[in-house]
Design a protein around this motif. Structure first.
Motif, PDB file in Angstrom:
ATOM      1  N   VAL A  56       0.873  -1.171   0.000  1.00 45.13           N
ATOM      2  CA  VAL A  56       0.000   0.000   0.000  1.00 45.13           C
ATOM      3  C   VAL A  56       0.908   1.219   0.000  1.00 45.13           C
ATOM      4  O   VAL A  56       2.061   1.142   0.444  1.00 45.13           O
ATOM      5  CB  VAL A  56      -0.946   0.036   1.230  1.00 45.13           C
ATOM      6  CG1 VAL A  56      -1.923  -1.122   1.203  1.00 45.13           C
ATOM      7  CG2 VAL A  56      -0.164   0.046   2.524  1.00 45.13           C
ATOM      8  N   PRO A  57       0.438   2.336  -0.491  1.00 41.41           N
ATOM      9  CA  PRO A  57       1.272   3.543  -0.434  1.00 41.41           C
ATOM     10  C   PRO A  57       1.625   3.868   1.016  1.00 41.41           C
ATOM     11  O   PRO A  57       0.795   3.742   1.916  1.00 41.41           O
ATOM     12  CB  PRO A  57       0.372   4.624  -1.029  1.00 41.41           C
ATOM     13  CG  PRO A  57      -0.618   3.882  -1.861  1.00 41.41           C
ATOM     14  CD  PRO A  57      -0.842   2.578  -1.150  1.00 41.41           C
ATOM     15  N   ALA A  58       2.862   4.245   1.223  1.00 39.16           N
ATOM     16  CA  ALA A  58       3.314   4.549   2.581  1.00 39.16           C
ATOM     17  C   ALA A  58       4.329   5.675   2.555  1.00 39.16           C
ATOM     18  O   ALA A  58       5.082   5.818   1.596  1.00 39.16           O
ATOM     19  CB  ALA A  58       3.940   3.309   3.214  1.00 39.16           C
ATOM     20  N   LEU A  59       4.325   6.439   3.597  1.00 36.39           N
ATOM     21  CA  LEU A  59       5.350   7.451   3.817  1.00 36.39           C
ATOM     22  C   LEU A  59       5.986   7.124   5.161  1.00 36.39           C
ATOM     23  O   LEU A  59       5.325   7.185   6.195  1.00 36.39           O
ATOM     24  CB  LEU A  59       4.742   8.855   3.839  1.00 36.39           C
ATOM     25  CG  LEU A  59       5.706  10.001   4.110  1.00 36.39           C
ATOM     26  CD1 LEU A  59       6.763  10.101   3.007  1.00 36.39           C
ATOM     27  CD2 LEU A  59       4.950  11.315   4.244  1.00 36.39           C
ATOM     28  N   VAL A  60       7.237   6.727   5.137  1.00 40.33           N
ATOM     29  CA  VAL A  60       7.969   6.416   6.362  1.00 40.33           C
ATOM     30  C   VAL A  60       8.508   7.732   6.909  1.00 40.33           C
ATOM     31  O   VAL A  60       9.279   8.412   6.243  1.00 40.33           O
ATOM     32  CB  VAL A  60       9.132   5.437   6.087  1.00 40.33           C
ATOM     33  CG1 VAL A  60       9.959   5.213   7.339  1.00 40.33           C
ATOM     34  CG2 VAL A  60       8.602   4.123   5.534  1.00 40.33           C
ATOM     35  N   VAL A  61       8.082   8.089   8.108  1.00 36.80           N
ATOM     36  CA  VAL A  61       8.506   9.341   8.735  1.00 36.80           C
ATOM     37  C   VAL A  61       9.241   8.995  10.022  1.00 36.80           C
ATOM     38  O   VAL A  61       8.660   8.389  10.923  1.00 36.80           O
ATOM     39  CB  VAL A  61       7.301  10.258   9.051  1.00 36.80           C
ATOM     40  CG1 VAL A  61       7.764  11.554   9.692  1.00 36.80           C
ATOM     41  CG2 VAL A  61       6.486  10.524   7.794  1.00 36.80           C
ATOM     42  N   VAL A  82      11.909  -1.883   2.252  1.00 35.06           N
ATOM     43  CA  VAL A  82      10.940  -2.969   2.443  1.00 35.06           C
ATOM     44  C   VAL A  82       9.574  -2.577   1.874  1.00 35.06           C
ATOM     45  O   VAL A  82       8.897  -3.390   1.243  1.00 35.06           O
ATOM     46  CB  VAL A  82      10.815  -3.337   3.942  1.00 35.06           C
ATOM     47  CG1 VAL A  82       9.649  -4.283   4.186  1.00 35.06           C
ATOM     48  CG2 VAL A  82      12.107  -3.954   4.448  1.00 35.06           C
ATOM     49  N   LEU A  83       9.194  -1.330   2.084  1.00 41.15           N
ATOM     50  CA  LEU A  83       7.874  -0.869   1.646  1.00 41.15           C
ATOM     51  C   LEU A  83       7.871  -0.310   0.224  1.00 41.15           C
ATOM     52  O   LEU A  83       6.811   0.005  -0.310  1.00 41.15           O
ATOM     53  CB  LEU A  83       7.352   0.198   2.611  1.00 41.15           C
ATOM     54  CG  LEU A  83       7.086  -0.287   4.031  1.00 41.15           C
ATOM     55  CD1 LEU A  83       6.769   0.891   4.939  1.00 41.15           C
ATOM     56  CD2 LEU A  83       5.963  -1.307   4.056  1.00 41.15           C
ATOM     57  N   GLY A  84       9.046  -0.157  -0.356  1.00 45.46           N
ATOM     58  CA  GLY A  84       9.123   0.386  -1.707  1.00 45.46           C
ATOM     59  C   GLY A  84       8.795   1.865  -1.769  1.00 45.46           C
ATOM     60  O   GLY A  84       8.131   2.323  -2.692  1.00 45.46           O
ATOM     61  N   THR A  85       9.260   2.612  -0.787  1.00 45.64           N
ATOM     62  CA  THR A  85       8.985   4.043  -0.742  1.00 45.64           C
ATOM     63  C   THR A  85      10.207   4.789  -0.215  1.00 45.64           C
ATOM     64  O   THR A  85      11.107   4.193   0.362  1.00 45.64           O
ATOM     65  CB  THR A  85       7.757   4.333   0.149  1.00 45.64           C
ATOM     66  OG1 THR A  85       7.392   5.701   0.020  1.00 45.64           O
ATOM     67  CG2 THR A  85       8.032   4.026   1.604  1.00 45.64           C
ATOM     68  N   GLU A  86      10.226   6.068  -0.433  1.00 48.42           N
ATOM     69  CA  GLU A  86      11.290   6.904   0.110  1.00 48.42           C
ATOM     70  C   GLU A  86      10.922   7.331   1.526  1.00 48.42           C
ATOM     71  O   GLU A  86       9.781   7.726   1.772  1.00 48.42           O
ATOM     72  CB  GLU A  86      11.476   8.161  -0.743  1.00 48.42           C
ATOM     73  CG  GLU A  86      12.099   7.898  -2.089  1.00 48.42           C
ATOM     74  CD  GLU A  86      13.558   7.488  -1.992  1.00 48.42           C
ATOM     75  OE1 GLU A  86      14.310   8.087  -1.203  1.00 48.42           O
ATOM     76  OE2 GLU A  86      13.942   6.554  -2.711  1.00 48.42           O
ATOM     77  N   PRO A  87      11.858   7.280   2.432  1.00 50.33           N
ATOM     78  CA  PRO A  87      11.548   7.751   3.785  1.00 50.33           C
ATOM     79  C   PRO A  87      11.691   9.269   3.898  1.00 50.33           C
ATOM     80  O   PRO A  87      12.422   9.895   3.132  1.00 50.33           O
ATOM     81  CB  PRO A  87      12.602   7.055   4.639  1.00 50.33           C
ATOM     82  CG  PRO A  87      13.762   6.872   3.719  1.00 50.33           C
ATOM     83  CD  PRO A  87      13.173   6.654   2.342  1.00 50.33           C
ATOM     84  N   TYR A 117      -3.070  11.122  -5.064  1.00 51.81           N
ATOM     85  CA  TYR A 117      -4.346  11.458  -5.693  1.00 51.81           C
ATOM     86  C   TYR A 117      -4.184  11.903  -7.138  1.00 51.81           C
ATOM     87  O   TYR A 117      -5.142  11.880  -7.896  1.00 51.81           O
ATOM     88  CB  TYR A 117      -5.093  12.500  -4.862  1.00 51.81           C
ATOM     89  CG  TYR A 117      -5.674  11.887  -3.616  1.00 51.81           C
ATOM     90  CD1 TYR A 117      -6.794  11.066  -3.689  1.00 51.81           C
ATOM     91  CD2 TYR A 117      -5.080  12.079  -2.379  1.00 51.81           C
ATOM     92  CE1 TYR A 117      -7.325  10.474  -2.559  1.00 51.81           C
ATOM     93  CE2 TYR A 117      -5.602  11.487  -1.238  1.00 51.81           C
ATOM     94  CZ  TYR A 117      -6.721  10.687  -1.337  1.00 51.81           C
ATOM     95  OH  TYR A 117      -7.238  10.091  -0.217  1.00 51.81           O
ATOM     96  N   ALA A 118      -2.976  12.279  -7.525  1.00 54.50           N
ATOM     97  CA  ALA A 118      -2.726  12.685  -8.908  1.00 54.50           C
ATOM     98  C   ALA A 118      -2.609  11.477  -9.832  1.00 54.50           C
ATOM     99  O   ALA A 118      -2.819  11.586 -11.030  1.00 54.50           O
ATOM    100  CB  ALA A 118      -1.453  13.523  -8.993  1.00 54.50           C
ATOM    101  N   SER A 119      -2.269  10.341  -9.250  1.00 55.51           N
ATOM    102  CA  SER A 119      -2.062   9.154 -10.107  1.00 55.51           C
ATOM    103  C   SER A 119      -3.321   8.348 -10.302  1.00 55.51           C
ATOM    104  O   SER A 119      -4.338   8.525  -9.798  1.00 55.51           O
ATOM    105  CB  SER A 119      -0.978   8.262  -9.520  1.00 55.51           C
ATOM    106  OG  SER A 119      -1.238   7.918  -8.189  1.00 55.51           O
TER     107      SER A 119
END
Length: 119
Positions: A56-61, A82-87, A117-119
């Motif tokens: 799922v989309p995630a933002l690691v903060v 692991v989540l495929g996102t930039e922290p 939401y743009a995608s």
């Protein structure tokens, strides 16, 4: 809950005492403390297998001064992989960067949501 104050190394957020009281009340609810203990007992391998089971989309903060991690930036980078996102690594913040430095986290969060939401 003496540990609580160490989670905010740069400054305590507005509502600090109320948030502490709410957390304490939450942990008194049936099953909450057991769930917390289970979560903190997991190894990286356990965590990776759980996180890798869905996308799922995630933002690691994470804050660089989070006392839970010897190298919070490395932990955030690992989670990002692991989540495929930039922290989003918040320099100087502790365990709750969104509370401690909302002026730095909120714009990044809004940008993240706008991209979703743009995608």
């Amino acid at each position: 809950m003496a540990y609580w104050n160490s989670l905010f190394p740069s400054r305590k957020p507005a509502g600090h005492a109320g948030a502490k009281a709410a957390l304490a009340a939450n942990l008194r609810e049936p099953g909450r403390m057991a769930a917390l203990r289970k979560m903190v007992s997991l190894s990286k391998t356990d965590t990776e297998s759980i996180l890798g089971s869905g996308r799922v989309p995630a933002l690691v903060v994470m804050g660089t001064r989070d006392p839970d991690f010897p190298d919070a930036a490395a932990e955030a980078s690992w989670l990002g992989e692991v989540l495929g996102t930039e922290p989003l690594i918040v320099e100087g913040a502790g365990h709750y960067p969104h509370l401690e430095m909302p002026e730095r986290v909120a714009p990044a969060l809004m940008d993240f949501l706008a991209r979703l939401y743009a995608s």
